[in-house]
Design a protein around this motif. Structure first.
Motif, PDB file in Angstrom:
ATOM      1  N   THR A  81       0.658  -1.184  -0.149  1.00  0.00           N
ATOM      2  CA  THR A  81      -0.107   0.021   0.005  1.00  0.00           C
ATOM      3  C   THR A  81       0.832   1.124  -0.093  1.00  0.00           C
ATOM      4  O   THR A  81       1.932   1.333   0.476  1.00  0.00           O
ATOM      5  CB  THR A  81      -1.122   0.069   1.237  1.00  0.00           C
ATOM      6  OG1 THR A  81       0.040  -0.237   2.394  1.00  0.00           O
ATOM      7  CG2 THR A  81      -1.846  -1.082   1.040  1.00  0.00           C
ATOM      8  N   ILE A  83       0.285   4.330   1.552  1.00  0.00           N
ATOM      9  CA  ILE A  83      -0.044   5.407   2.213  1.00  0.00           C
ATOM     10  C   ILE A  83       1.060   5.959   2.828  1.00  0.00           C
ATOM     11  O   ILE A  83       1.272   6.036   4.204  1.00  0.00           O
ATOM     12  CB  ILE A  83      -1.142   4.569   3.351  1.00  0.00           C
ATOM     13  CG1 ILE A  83      -1.945   3.611   2.906  1.00  0.00           C
ATOM     14  CG2 ILE A  83      -1.919   5.771   4.133  1.00  0.00           C
ATOM     15  CD1 ILE A  83      -2.893   3.106   3.647  1.00  0.00           C
ATOM     16  N   SER A 115       2.270   5.734  -5.793  1.00  0.00           N
ATOM     17  CA  SER A 115       1.466   7.006  -5.647  1.00  0.00           C
ATOM     18  C   SER A 115       1.607   7.717  -6.900  1.00  0.00           C
ATOM     19  O   SER A 115       2.576   8.486  -7.110  1.00  0.00           O
ATOM     20  CB  SER A 115       1.979   7.862  -4.591  1.00  0.00           C
ATOM     21  OG  SER A 115       1.427   9.051  -4.373  1.00  0.00           O
ATOM     22  N   TYR A 140      -3.483   4.614  -3.767  1.00  0.00           N
ATOM     23  CA  TYR A 140      -4.506   4.971  -2.674  1.00  0.00           C
ATOM     24  C   TYR A 140      -5.022   6.358  -2.983  1.00  0.00           C
ATOM     25  O   TYR A 140      -4.455   7.104  -3.803  1.00  0.00           O
ATOM     26  CB  TYR A 140      -3.489   5.272  -1.486  1.00  0.00           C
ATOM     27  CG  TYR A 140      -4.306   5.400  -0.171  1.00  0.00           C
ATOM     28  CD1 TYR A 140      -5.187   4.455   0.370  1.00  0.00           C
ATOM     29  CD2 TYR A 140      -4.174   6.463   0.417  1.00  0.00           C
ATOM     30  CE1 TYR A 140      -5.776   4.651   1.394  1.00  0.00           C
ATOM     31  CE2 TYR A 140      -5.061   6.683   1.732  1.00  0.00           C
ATOM     32  CZ  TYR A 140      -5.832   5.877   2.180  1.00  0.00           C
ATOM     33  OH  TYR A 140      -6.279   5.998   3.375  1.00  0.00           O
ATOM     34  N   HIS A 178      -8.026   1.838  -3.776  1.00  0.00           N
ATOM     35  CA  HIS A 178      -8.574   1.707  -2.465  1.00  0.00           C
ATOM     36  C   HIS A 178      -9.640   3.034  -2.346  1.00  0.00           C
ATOM     37  O   HIS A 178      -9.507   4.054  -2.668  1.00  0.00           O
ATOM     38  CB  HIS A 178      -7.499   2.347  -1.418  1.00  0.00           C
ATOM     39  CG  HIS A 178      -8.307   2.310   0.167  1.00  0.00           C
ATOM     40  ND1 HIS A 178      -7.784   1.485   1.175  1.00  0.00           N
ATOM     41  CD2 HIS A 178      -9.102   3.237   0.503  1.00  0.00           C
ATOM     42  CE1 HIS A 178      -8.329   2.072   2.111  1.00  0.00           C
ATOM     43  NE2 HIS A 178      -9.217   2.983   2.003  1.00  0.00           N
TER      44      HIS A 178
END
Length: 358
Positions: A81, A83, A115, A140, A178
């Protein structure tokens, strides 16, 4: 397996809430406490992982065996992920997925995180494919850019479209995003579905997998499922509702089935968010409430549809031949119907689990 139907875990994570991994210790700790509370609520005393192990990251072996040895799961899709606004390693680091795949190469796939709002996103796609051989991308919807919380627009032709084009050039077919479930502060609008359709329209040969579909924005999600054949929904966290909020689960599933998406729904629990077995068994035993069928015309959730959701849909989305997969995993250490004890015995004391569930 369940009744000889394959089960695929559509999302596995290794959460890392250690203070040194939190960009802001207060926010990181709050996220960890919230998710551990949900973990206890869904798992119950028998399946609640001890607190210290959960908060520091259970690790590849514990998570992999919770899925493959302690539940009916046959195949794992590990999700890194991105994040990065809250966790230095992104929250669920790639290395644990790579370790799982090294241990069990026939049973593990990997979604690599990127990202688009950060420099080097296209190079990151190249690295994920060429060095780490990932099977899909994971995005995300919120990041921190130059100190500001910033929403990601999937339909942005300057930020996201070049990344999708690079993914396509690299041979990837699936991009997971997400949605619906907040993790830390950020605009609620970023968790909605309004931007997914632009990406789906611009890249009809890519599949956009909406993770946590049905936790919120149910009608909007169902509408996009009905309108775009390349939008799929992943039930991570939504699947928990089969355990603790079955009527809400029925309403979400009913909306998706009415939208004609029975073959585009992916099973997931997000282990180690919860132990997978209670959720799998609750889903397999789940029946659509009769009053919702009669009043709203919701379709039945048949055994065949459940089997599609639990495994066959994922395999088809990734172009995996089920017969070939069965042959490749036949006779390995997990080819058994005997299930081992949860978390390898690392279960929280009963009083602690019960206190958290109240």
């Amino acid at each position: 397996m369940i009744e000889d139907f394959l089960v695929v875990e559509g999302v596995a994570h290794n959460y890392n809430f250690r203070p040194e991994n939190c960009v802001n210790p207060h926010i990181g700790a709050a996220i960890g406490e919230h998710l551990y509370g949900l973990h206890k609520r869904v798992s119950g005393p028998e399946y609640t992982l001890e607190r210290s192990t959960y908060m520091q990251g259970a690790g590849a072996d514990i998570i992999g065996r919770a899925l493959l040895a302690e539940s009916q799961t046959d195949v794992i899709a590990y999700h890194e992920t991105p994040i990065y606004g809250h966790f230095r390693d992104g929250g669920s680091a790639l290395g644990f997925g790579l370790e799982m795949r090294e241990k069990w190469p026939e049973r593990v796939l990997i979604y690599g995180a990127v990202s688009p709002l950060r420099p080097g996103a296209l190079d990151r796609v190249d690295e994920l494919v060429e060095k780490h051989r990932v099977n899909a991308l994971k995005l995300y919807p919120i990041d921190v850019v130059e100190g500001r919380v910033t929403a990601l627009d999937m339909g942005d032709p300057e930020i996201c479209f070049p990344l999708f084009e690079r993914a396509r050039q690299q041979g990837l077919k699936v991009v997971a995003i997400h949605k619906a479930l907040p993790v830390g502060p950020g605009p609620t609008s970023a968790l909605g579905m309004s931007d997914v359709e632009a990406a789906a329209l611009a890249f009809p040969d890519l599949t956009f997998e909406v993770v946590h579909g049905g936790m919120a924005f149910v009608e909007e999600t169902a509408l996009q499922l009905e309108s775009f054949r390349n939008i799929w929904v992943n039930l991570e966290a939504t699947s928990f509702m089969a355990v603790y909020a079955p009527r809400r689960f029925a309403q979400a599933m009913g909306a998706f089935l009415q939208a004609g998406a029975a073959e585009r729904i992916i099973w997931a629990t997000g282990c180690d968010a919860v132990h997978p077995r209670p959720a799998i068994e609750a889903f397999w035993n789940f029946e659509m409430p009769r009053d919702l069928i009669e009043e709203y015309g919701l379709p039945e959730l048949t055994k065949e549809i459940k089997a599609d959701i639990l495994g066959r849909n994922f395999l088809r989305m990734h172009g995996i031949d089920e017969k070939d997969l069965r042959e490749r995993i036949r006779g390995d250490e997990f080819d058994t119907t005997a299930l081992q004890e949860p978390w390898g015995g690392r279960v929280a004391p009963v009083d602690d689990a019960l206190a958290g569930a109240r």
